[in-house]
Design an enzyme around this catalytic site. Structure first.
Site, PDB file in Angstrom:
ATOM      1  N   LYS A 114      69.391  70.706  41.169  1.00 15.13           N
ATOM      2  CA  LYS A 114      70.192  70.586  42.384  1.00 15.13           C
ATOM      3  C   LYS A 114      71.462  69.786  42.161  1.00 15.13           C
ATOM      4  O   LYS A 114      72.497  70.082  42.743  1.00 15.13           O
ATOM      5  CB  LYS A 114      69.383  69.937  43.514  1.00 15.13           C
ATOM      6  CG  LYS A 114      68.188  70.748  43.965  1.00 15.13           C
ATOM      7  CD  LYS A 114      68.627  71.862  44.896  1.00 15.13           C
ATOM      8  CE  LYS A 114      67.500  72.578  45.460  1.00 15.13           C
ATOM      9  NZ  LYS A 114      66.874  73.687  45.302  1.00 15.13           N
ATOM     10  N   LYS A 194      60.749  82.126  39.776  1.00 13.78           N
ATOM     11  CA  LYS A 194      59.887  82.100  40.958  1.00 13.78           C
ATOM     12  C   LYS A 194      60.601  82.666  42.187  1.00 13.78           C
ATOM     13  O   LYS A 194      61.830  82.599  42.290  1.00 13.78           O
ATOM     14  CB  LYS A 194      59.381  80.672  41.227  1.00 13.78           C
ATOM     15  CG  LYS A 194      60.437  79.723  41.719  1.00 13.78           C
ATOM     16  CD  LYS A 194      59.843  78.418  42.265  1.00 13.78           C
ATOM     17  CE  LYS A 194      60.979  77.572  42.840  1.00 13.78           C
ATOM     18  NZ  LYS A 194      60.587  76.369  43.519  1.00 13.78           N
ATOM     19  N   LYS A 197      63.774  80.738  48.208  1.00  9.06           N
ATOM     20  CA  LYS A 197      64.652  81.025  49.339  1.00  9.06           C
ATOM     21  C   LYS A 197      66.109  80.837  48.988  1.00  9.06           C
ATOM     22  O   LYS A 197      66.979  81.217  49.753  1.00  9.06           O
ATOM     23  CB  LYS A 197      64.250  80.204  50.562  1.00  9.06           C
ATOM     24  CG  LYS A 197      64.198  78.732  50.394  1.00  9.06           C
ATOM     25  CD  LYS A 197      63.599  78.110  51.663  1.00  9.06           C
ATOM     26  CE  LYS A 197      62.914  76.800  51.382  1.00  9.06           C
ATOM     27  NZ  LYS A 197      61.912  76.463  52.371  1.00  9.06           N
TER      28      LYS A 197
HETATM   29  P1  AMP Z   1      59.924  75.137  49.573  1.00 11.81           P
HETATM   30  O1  AMP Z   1      60.200  76.541  49.953  1.00 11.81           O
HETATM   31  O2  AMP Z   1      60.529  74.777  48.245  1.00 11.81           O
HETATM   32  O3  AMP Z   1      60.203  74.137  50.671  1.00 11.81           O
HETATM   33  O4  AMP Z   1      58.365  75.057  49.312  1.00 11.81           O
HETATM   34  C1  AMP Z   1      57.397  74.950  50.323  1.00 11.81           C
HETATM   35  C2  AMP Z   1      56.035  75.128  49.711  1.00 11.81           C
HETATM   36  O5  AMP Z   1      55.888  76.451  49.198  1.00 11.81           O
HETATM   37  C3  AMP Z   1      55.761  74.186  48.528  1.00 11.81           C
HETATM   38  O6  AMP Z   1      54.409  73.780  48.552  1.00 11.81           O
HETATM   39  C4  AMP Z   1      56.020  75.039  47.329  1.00 11.81           C
HETATM   40  O7  AMP Z   1      55.282  74.625  46.206  1.00 11.81           O
HETATM   41  C5  AMP Z   1      55.558  76.409  47.815  1.00 11.81           C
HETATM   42  N1  AMP Z   1      56.286  77.494  47.132  1.00 11.81           N
HETATM   43  C6  AMP Z   1      57.628  77.750  47.217  1.00 11.81           C
HETATM   44  N2  AMP Z   1      57.965  78.824  46.465  1.00 11.81           N
HETATM   45  C7  AMP Z   1      56.824  79.247  45.872  1.00 11.81           C
HETATM   46  C8  AMP Z   1      56.500  80.324  44.970  1.00 11.81           C
HETATM   47  N3  AMP Z   1      57.431  81.174  44.535  1.00 11.81           N
HETATM   48  N4  AMP Z   1      55.210  80.458  44.583  1.00 11.81           N
HETATM   49  C9  AMP Z   1      54.249  79.607  45.028  1.00 11.81           C
HETATM   50  N5  AMP Z   1      54.475  78.581  45.879  1.00 11.81           N
HETATM   51  C10 AMP Z   1      55.746  78.394  46.294  1.00 11.81           C
END
Ligand code: AMP
Ligand code: TRP
Length: 326
Positions: A114, A194, A197
């Site tokens: 970031k 991965k 968003k």
């Molecule tokens: P974030 O979207 O980064 O705020 O992540 C929110 C939650 O979703 C966290 O627990 C992340 O570890 C999980 N997460 C986000 N992207 C993935 C992905 N591609 N695969 C599995 N878990 C994810």
């Protein structure tokens, strides 16, 4: 029945939630309600560490809370609230920051990624300390998150241990809980990275609000590997393996069973079956999402904020006492 153990997790209100969020984390948030005392948080302060617009953040907070209710967070069993409604998160974060080495923060993958993109700011560096405070303030035993949060959970555990050694046993050391299948859901357009968003391509991810048609289209156009056989091999056949994991997640059938059934069906038929399984699994969620009103969600969150504030304040009394602030 709960077993007296507490669980906490958080999610940022940045953009719409996708399949990776659901499979990697939110599904566990829901099932853990049966066994644990569960506390879940929309971490709006974390979302301010990357460039954002205030109106967008205002809307995303409510949308994210609404989606958490739609996936099955039950307000009668879980405490769901906005991080910024509870000032103790920030206060504890400051205290923990005095126990966290700069070197460890600078080595965080999240910071390295970031900081390059969004320019340097203290918030991005301090991000994991605030996350540790989120978790420790509630004295929880477990934190359901996807694979990508491993480093942040390690830091939380280190800081908790350091605090306990220095000031006495105040915090339990929390465990990270990741699902066996789907801890890292991969992008549909690049199965080596991965699903995220922040990917500019909407084709790379399935949103929890996508229609069955949109889901089917995205899965059909998912990048798969050369070859024709459906089989599981995350190294050599990353695209097909990612779809097999999702297929298994949504049908409850084992990967080997599915791989055997679809081995020679061709990628086309396989993708249609996967797309339909995902669409079936997500359709009740998007229906519930559209049935909830913003006003009701805002009111619930405001009430819950008050409850969370009181509970966190109670925990802070012992923390202030331990560190010499009272
Ligand atoms: P974030 O979207 O980064 O705020 O992540 C929110 C939650 O979703 C966290 O627990 C992340 O570890 C999980 N997460 C986000 N992207 C993935 C992905 N591609 N695969 C599995 N878990 C994810
Ligand atoms: N860093 C987490 C993510 O990007 C969000 C988060 C903030 C979190 N505080 C937390 C997750 C506390 C679990 C527990 O997904």
């Amino acid at each position: 029945m709960t077993n007296n153990k507490r669980v906490f997790s958080g999610i940022q209100p940045t953009g719409e939630l996708h399949l990776g969020n659901y499979v990697g984390a939110l599904k566990n948030w829901v099932t853990m309600q049966d066994e644990y005392e569960t506390i879940y948080c929309v971490v709006d302060l974390h979302a301010m560490t990357i460039p954002y617009e205030p109106d967008q953040l205002r809307a995303s907070r409510i949308e994210t809370a609404k989606m958490l209710l739609a996936v099955g967070i039950d307000p009668d069993r879980s405490l769901l609230y906005f991080q910024s409604d509870v000032p103790a998160h920030s206060e504890l974060s400051w205290i923990l920051s005095t126990l966290t080495g700069l070197g460890q923060l600078e080595r965080m993958t999240h910071f390295k990624e970031k900081a390059d993109r969004a320019g340097q700011n203290l918030g991005i560096l301090a991000y994991p300390v605030l996350q540790a405070a989120d978790i420790l303030i509630h004295k929880v035993h477990a934190v359901p998150v996807g694979d990508d949060q491993a480093q942040h959970l390690e830091l939380t555990r280190d800081v908790a241990e350091r605090f306990n050694q220095r000031f006495g046993e105040v915090f339990p050391i929390p465990e990270r809980i990741t699902p066996e299948i789907g801890a890292r859901v991969m992008s549909l357009t690049d199965p080596t990275s991965k699903m995220s968003k922040s990917d500019p391509s909407l084709k790379s991810r399935i949103l929890l609000t996508d229609s069955a048609d949109q889901i089917l289209k995205k899965v059909k156009s998912a990048v798969t590997d050369t070859g024709t056989t459906v089989s599981y091999d995350r190294e050599e056949k990353a695209g097909v393996s990612n779809l097999l994991e999702l297929f298994s997640f949504f049908t409850g059938r084992s990967i080997s069973d599915l791989a055997e059934e679809y081995a020679d069906s061709g990628y086309g038929a396989f993708k249609i079956a996967v797309g339909e399984a995902i669409a079936d699994g997500l359709s009740p969620i998007s229906k519930r999402y559209h049935d909830l009103s913003d006003a009701d969600v805002a009111e619930l969150m405001s009430r819950n904020g008050a409850t969370a504030r009181e509970r966190a304040e109670d925990e802070m009394v012992a923390v202030r006492e331990a560190v010499g602030l009272s």
